[in-house]
Design a protein around this motif. Structure first.
Motif, mmCIF file in Angstrom:
data_model
loop_
_atom_site.group_PDB
_atom_site.id
_atom_site.type_symbol
_atom_site.label_atom_id
_atom_site.label_comp_id
_atom_site.label_asym_id
_atom_site.label_seq_id
_atom_site.Cartn_x
_atom_site.Cartn_y
_atom_site.Cartn_z
ATOM 1 N N UNK A 183 0.716 -1.294 -0.155
ATOM 2 C CA UNK A 183 -0.027 0.014 0.155
ATOM 3 C C UNK A 183 0.746 1.122 -0.003
ATOM 4 N N UNK A 184 1.942 1.239 0.703
ATOM 5 C CA UNK A 184 2.785 2.398 0.865
ATOM 6 C C UNK A 184 3.246 2.594 -0.903
ATOM 7 N N UNK A 185 3.637 1.543 -1.569
ATOM 8 C CA UNK A 185 4.216 1.643 -2.831
ATOM 9 C C UNK A 185 2.851 2.332 -3.762
ATOM 10 N N UNK A 186 1.767 1.830 -3.465
ATOM 11 C CA UNK A 186 0.497 2.032 -4.181
ATOM 12 C C UNK A 186 0.352 3.606 -4.015
ATOM 13 N N UNK A 187 0.564 4.080 -2.659
ATOM 14 C CA UNK A 187 0.134 5.589 -2.413
ATOM 15 C C UNK A 187 1.616 6.338 -3.300
ATOM 16 N N UNK A 188 2.930 5.900 -3.312
ATOM 17 C CA UNK A 188 3.948 6.724 -3.953
ATOM 18 C C UNK A 188 3.648 6.613 -5.458
ATOM 19 N N UNK A 189 3.255 5.459 -5.854
ATOM 20 C CA UNK A 189 2.892 5.534 -7.377
ATOM 21 C C UNK A 189 1.821 6.529 -7.732
ATOM 22 N N UNK A 190 0.700 6.367 -6.811
ATOM 23 C CA UNK A 190 -0.305 7.421 -7.303
ATOM 24 C C UNK A 190 -0.030 8.926 -7.273
ATOM 25 N N UNK A 191 0.934 9.182 -6.283
ATOM 26 C CA UNK A 191 1.561 10.678 -6.219
ATOM 27 C C UNK A 191 2.252 10.853 -7.476
ATOM 28 N N UNK A 192 3.079 9.938 -7.973
ATOM 29 C CA UNK A 192 3.911 9.983 -9.258
ATOM 30 C C UNK A 192 2.812 10.315 -10.288
ATOM 31 N N UNK A 193 1.886 9.654 -10.429
ATOM 32 C CA UNK A 193 0.834 9.704 -11.580
ATOM 33 C C UNK A 193 0.155 11.033 -11.541
ATOM 34 N N UNK A 194 -0.587 11.235 -10.282
ATOM 35 C CA UNK A 194 -1.551 12.436 -10.164
ATOM 36 C C UNK A 194 -0.735 13.813 -9.804
ATOM 37 N N UNK A 195 0.348 13.662 -9.243
ATOM 38 C CA UNK A 195 0.912 15.139 -8.711
ATOM 39 C C UNK A 195 2.103 15.374 -9.528
ATOM 40 N N UNK A 196 2.970 14.444 -9.572
ATOM 41 C CA UNK A 196 4.284 14.865 -10.414
ATOM 42 C C UNK A 196 4.196 14.628 -11.991
ATOM 43 N N UNK A 197 3.183 13.803 -12.444
ATOM 44 C CA UNK A 197 2.906 13.463 -13.608
ATOM 45 C C UNK A 197 3.982 12.862 -14.459
#
Length: 174
Positions: A116-130
């Motif tokens: 889940x920690x990786x899921x959250x990090x990947x989500x930020x890479x996608x949604x925030x950092x693009x």
């Protein structure tokens, strides 16, 4: 919504707020029920697709809740986030026919929370950092989930339960 309804169903606006957070961050049983029969790869693919759709529909709330600083320093919210992580990990275990109540359930739940920690990090890479696309995040998460369930879980389950004496080594008597 009328204040009387809020008070009737939730008690206070704060209780309504806490319930919104709880529901937004906990994977519901429905997510397990909609998974198709079939190989692990198909089930993981469908589960990750459902998750990414949910994140897309609740993007701002999800990002605020998973931010390293959270939604502010609120012990009750932090407790809800921890509970949501544990319950969501339980849903993943249910989806593969396991339970936190099983012999290695606590460790399996912890492994899913680490995922889940990786899921959250990947989500930020996608949604925030693009820096990642949705398709790339989908690939990362679905392949990682398949590896976790198909390879890591069996390795953990093959270990003696916590507190059990270690098995004798080859050539030693038990």
């Amino acid at each position: 919504m009328a204040r009387g309804l809020i008070n009737h169903y939730f008690g206070t606006k704060r209780e309504l707020y806490l319930e919104i957070i709880r529901r937004a961050l906990t994977v519901p049983r429905l997510a397990v029920e909609i998974l198709p029969e079939g190989p692990l790869e198909l089930r993981a693919d469908v589960a990750i697709e459902w998750f990414l759709d949910m994140v897309t529909s609740q993007e701002r709330m999800w990002l605020a809740a998973i931010a390293p600083e959270g939604i502010g320093r609120d012990l009750e919210v932090e407790r809800i986030l921890e509970e949501a992580d544990r319950e969501s990990a339980d849903r993943v275990l249910e989806a593969v026919g396991l339970s936190r109540e099983s012999e290695h359930g606590a460790q399996l739940n912890a492994l899913v929370r680490a995922f889940g920690g990786m899921v959250k990090s990947a989500g930020r890479e996608w949604l925030v950092r693009r820096s990642l696309t949705r398709a790339q995040v989908h690939l990362l998460l679905s392949k990682s989930l398949v590896t976790l369930v198909g390879e890591i879980f069996p390795a953990i389950q093959a270990e003696p339960p916590r507190g059990a004496p270690p098995a004798p080594r080859q050539g030693e008597s038990g």
